[in-house]
Design a protein around this motif. Structure first.
Motif, PDB file in Angstrom:
ATOM      1  N   TYR A  44       0.788  -1.346   0.045  1.00 26.73           N
ATOM      2  CA  TYR A  44      -0.033  -0.089   0.110  1.00 26.73           C
ATOM      3  C   TYR A  44       0.773   1.428   0.008  1.00 26.73           C
ATOM      4  O   TYR A  44       0.501   2.367  -0.633  1.00 26.73           O
ATOM      5  CB  TYR A  44      -0.887  -0.087   1.259  1.00 26.73           C
ATOM      6  CG  TYR A  44      -1.994   1.111   1.120  1.00 26.73           C
ATOM      7  CD1 TYR A  44      -3.296   0.904   0.561  1.00 26.73           C
ATOM      8  CD2 TYR A  44      -1.589   2.469   1.618  1.00 26.73           C
ATOM      9  CE1 TYR A  44      -4.031   1.933   0.565  1.00 26.73           C
ATOM     10  CE2 TYR A  44      -2.616   3.323   1.477  1.00 26.73           C
ATOM     11  CZ  TYR A  44      -3.926   2.911   0.915  1.00 26.73           C
ATOM     12  OH  TYR A  44      -4.919   4.091   0.650  1.00 26.73           O
ATOM     13  N   HIS A  47       1.583   3.963  -2.773  1.00 28.11           N
ATOM     14  CA  HIS A  47       0.482   5.045  -2.759  1.00 28.11           C
ATOM     15  C   HIS A  47       0.790   6.488  -2.279  1.00 28.11           C
ATOM     16  O   HIS A  47       1.090   7.464  -2.941  1.00 28.11           O
ATOM     17  CB  HIS A  47      -0.900   4.580  -2.416  1.00 28.11           C
ATOM     18  CG  HIS A  47      -2.002   5.885  -2.336  1.00 28.11           C
ATOM     19  ND1 HIS A  47      -2.314   6.456  -3.649  1.00 28.11           N
ATOM     20  CD2 HIS A  47      -2.737   6.265  -1.426  1.00 28.11           C
ATOM     21  CE1 HIS A  47      -3.275   7.300  -3.412  1.00 28.11           C
ATOM     22  NE2 HIS A  47      -3.579   7.033  -2.014  1.00 28.11           N
ATOM     23  N   HIS A  71      -1.361  10.757   4.655  1.00 32.26           N
ATOM     24  CA  HIS A  71      -2.894  10.782   4.511  1.00 32.26           C
ATOM     25  C   HIS A  71      -3.984   9.703   4.352  1.00 32.26           C
ATOM     26  O   HIS A  71      -5.127  10.023   4.892  1.00 32.26           O
ATOM     27  CB  HIS A  71      -3.182  11.603   2.921  1.00 32.26           C
ATOM     28  CG  HIS A  71      -3.142  10.620   1.821  1.00 32.26           C
ATOM     29  ND1 HIS A  71      -2.062  10.345   1.264  1.00 32.26           N
ATOM     30  CD2 HIS A  71      -4.215  10.187   1.272  1.00 32.26           C
ATOM     31  CE1 HIS A  71      -2.177   9.356   0.215  1.00 32.26           C
ATOM     32  NE2 HIS A  71      -3.678   9.265   0.151  1.00 32.26           N
ATOM     33  N   ASP A  72      -3.444   8.590   4.552  1.00 28.66           N
ATOM     34  CA  ASP A  72      -4.430   7.415   4.488  1.00 28.66           C
ATOM     35  C   ASP A  72      -3.811   6.711   5.965  1.00 28.66           C
ATOM     36  O   ASP A  72      -4.503   5.437   6.025  1.00 28.66           O
ATOM     37  CB  ASP A  72      -4.348   6.516   3.381  1.00 28.66           C
ATOM     38  CG  ASP A  72      -4.981   7.035   2.242  1.00 28.66           C
ATOM     39  OD1 ASP A  72      -5.913   7.589   2.331  1.00 28.66           O
ATOM     40  OD2 ASP A  72      -4.530   6.614   0.957  1.00 28.66           O
ATOM     41  N   ASP A 137      -3.319  12.692  -4.361  1.00 27.66           N
ATOM     42  CA  ASP A 137      -3.886  11.533  -3.812  1.00 27.66           C
ATOM     43  C   ASP A 137      -4.756  11.035  -5.179  1.00 27.66           C
ATOM     44  O   ASP A 137      -4.549   9.974  -5.585  1.00 27.66           O
ATOM     45  CB  ASP A 137      -4.710  11.624  -2.805  1.00 27.66           C
ATOM     46  CG  ASP A 137      -5.657  10.472  -2.376  1.00 27.66           C
ATOM     47  OD1 ASP A 137      -5.191   9.516  -2.355  1.00 27.66           O
ATOM     48  OD2 ASP A 137      -6.913  10.683  -1.963  1.00 27.66           O
ATOM     49  N   ASN A 141      -4.266   7.625  -7.738  1.00 27.70           N
ATOM     50  CA  ASN A 141      -5.282   6.568  -7.806  1.00 27.70           C
ATOM     51  C   ASN A 141      -5.612   6.321  -9.062  1.00 27.70           C
ATOM     52  O   ASN A 141      -6.290   5.428  -9.637  1.00 27.70           O
ATOM     53  CB  ASN A 141      -6.227   6.978  -6.919  1.00 27.70           C
ATOM     54  CG  ASN A 141      -6.385   6.743  -5.444  1.00 27.70           C
ATOM     55  OD1 ASN A 141      -5.501   5.699  -5.212  1.00 27.70           O
ATOM     56  ND2 ASN A 141      -6.873   7.524  -4.591  1.00 27.70           N
TER      57      ASN A 141
HETATM   58 MN    MN Z   1      -5.162   7.937  -0.832  1.00 24.49          MN
END
Ligand code: MN
Length: 521
Positions: A44, A47, A71-72, A137, A141
């Motif tokens: 992950y 990202h 941010h995540d 972001d 994505n």
């Molecule tokens: Mn994100």
């Protein structure tokens, strides 16, 4: 995998503290996402690292880059808000919170009018950096959208085209806008995307060699005259934007002259006009095709000289002339015009001068990031050295409409009214923003938070004072709902409620309350 070295290499003049801070965020995020994978099966962490790299490329400050890394980490990773605040400070937490909130906003029907969404998003983001992180972001994505389950792809791509690309455009971030558009296009309309790519490919082969010759001719002529040229490059039109133009021209490619354009970057504004003179002396310009966006910038602040000329070697060619500063501005928009540290100080000062309360400043603080620089612009105007590139023109226009009250509370209020004329933004006692249609009441507010709260309203307070249920809420007010288990909706509430959501819940609540009585009869 984006390395920490690659991110730091893109940062502009980082201090040792900035580097240490970003490094710490990098390691922290890597750990927080350790056990997680993307749809693609990759770790992950690729990202947030990719988002951070984009932010560094856009010249954002260390806090924003670190926020990109993290941010995540609360929403998807295994850390808490408290931990983030302890390790990285409240400023960063605020941005991370903002990105999370935007992410959880649910829009009914992605095809809803882009303008209202734009208003909503822009207002919900109380710090402009929240939006910029969100765009970074979204960019990654979109770059990895092929791995997302098929039934989700079109919706995400459409949302990108209709919400995020227009936001990037509105903020003058031309590079981000066209990147997002071209990433989304194949998912939204695969046939058109394929067709447009074919058309561009044909034209590219045809024009590239010709353009290279024109490029040589112009730079040769400029150096003969001892003109300083920083550099020239060839830019291809984005696929989505080419598709839009083809539609307007009934698919007649011969009517489009800017599929490829020659860009000339020069040191000063004077050099722009001098270079234009040289170009027009060399080639005949097409009448009516010359545009002076330096003297008359586009509404989003874009500046450049555009001219279309007839060349013997490459046929009709569009030429764009601009300074390095304009070029940065055209690519990075608002992100390139802001020194956040300085603005932070300006903001503090403005807060003192105008005595805006914590709450009323919350929903507007992103605009107020920009206001201090606009105020400088207005001041400069008196001695004739106005610098329009400081902020997007659509904001300058708003400011000019209220120029006589610049720096006062009325100014901010005026801006607020103009901007949010169809929505009201009110606050929970905790400071969360709830947006509602204009003329909404405390009943709408309660149901917007939770149906359970709506179903048990006993009373409502606005700015600490008890009010009746039919009171219209206004921007910036703090609304508190008093609830009691034994309180229930009445039929009269249906007349008071403004939102469909509230009315639906009220009807359901009344029905379920009445039906047991009917059974008893
Ligand atoms: Mn994100």
């Amino acid at each position: 995998m984006t390395t920490i070295k690659a991110i730091i290499a893109q940062m502009s003049n980082p201090s040792p503290e900035d580097i240490a801070y970003v490094e710490k965020a990098y390691e922290f995020s890597k750990k927080a996402h350790e056990k997680q994978n993307r749809y693609s099966g990759e770790p992950y962490f690729i990202h947030p690292a990719a988002a951070a790299l984009t932010l560094a490329e856009y010249g954002m400050d260390a806090t924003t880059i670190a926020a990109g890394l993290l941010h995540d980490s609360v929403e998807d990773g295994c850390t808490t808000r408290e931990e983030i605040e302890k390790e990285f400070g409240s400023e960063l937490l605020f941005i991370v919170d903002g990105v999370t909130k935007l992410g959880t906003h649910r829009y009914r029907g992605a095809e809803r009018h882009a303008e209202s969404l734009r208003r909503l998003l822009v207002a919900t983001a109380s710090d402009i950096r929240v939006l910029i992180v969100k765009l970074a972001d979204r960019k990654h994505n979109m770059q990895t959208l092929e791995h997302v389950p098929e039934h989700k792809r079109r919706r995400i791509a459409l949302e990108t085209l209709e919400i995020y690309a227009p936001i990037a455009d509105r903020l003058g971030m031309g590079k981000m806008k066209s990147t997002l558009e071209d990433l989304a296009f194949p998912y939204v309309d695969p046939d058109a995307a394929h067709h447009t790519a074919e058309v561009r490919k044909l034209k590219t082969q045809e024009t590239e060699t010709g353009l290279a010759r024109v490029q040589k001719e112009i730079t040769g002529e400029l150096s003969k005259k001892n003109f300083a040229t920083l550099r020239t490059d060839i830019r291809m039109k984005g696929l989505w934007s080419l598709h839009q133009k083809l539609k307007r021209k009934h698919d007649d490619i011969s009517l489009i002259h800017d599929i490829a354009a020659l860009r000339i970057i020069v040191p000063t504004i004077e050099d722009c006009y001098a270079t234009l003179g040289t170009v027009h002396a060399l080639y005949k310009p097409l009448p009516g095709e010359f545009k002076d966006y330096i003297a008359f910038p586009k509404p989003n602040g874009y500046q450049s000289l555009h001219t279309t000329v007839v060349t013997p070697k490459a046929g009709i060619v569009e030429i764009q002339i601009r300074t390095e500063e304009m070029h940065r501005g055209a690519q990075f928009g608002i992100a390139s015009h802001m020194s956040y540290k300085q603005l932070g100080k300006d903001l503090e000062k403005l807060e003192k001068e105008t005595q805006i309360s914590k709450f009323s400043s919350l929903s507007l603080s992103w605009i107020r990031w920009i206001i201090p620089s606009l105020m400088k612009v207005t001041k400069k105007e008196e001695d004739g050295t106005r610098n329009i590139t400081k902020a997007p023109a659509w904001l300058s226009e708003l400011v000019e409409a209220h120029s006589e009250v610049v720096g006062t509370k009325e100014f901010v209020d005026g801006l607020k009214e103009d901007f949010f004329s169809h929505r009201v933004f009110v606050f929970t006692p905790e400071g969360d923003v709830i947006d509602l249609p204009i003329h909404s009441t405390p009943i709408d507010f309660a149901y917007a938070i939770h149906s359970d709260l709506g179903n048990h309203i006993q009373g409502a307070k606005v700015n600490g004072k008890l009010v009746s249920f039919d009171t219209e809420l206004r921007n910036g007010e703090v609304v508190e709902i008093l609830s009691r288990d034994s309180a229930h909706p009445s039929i009269k509430w249906l007349e008071i409620a403004r939102t469909a959501l509230a009315r639906r819940h009220i009807r359901t609540a009344i029905d379920t309350k009445e039906s047991p009585q009917k059974h008893r009869k």
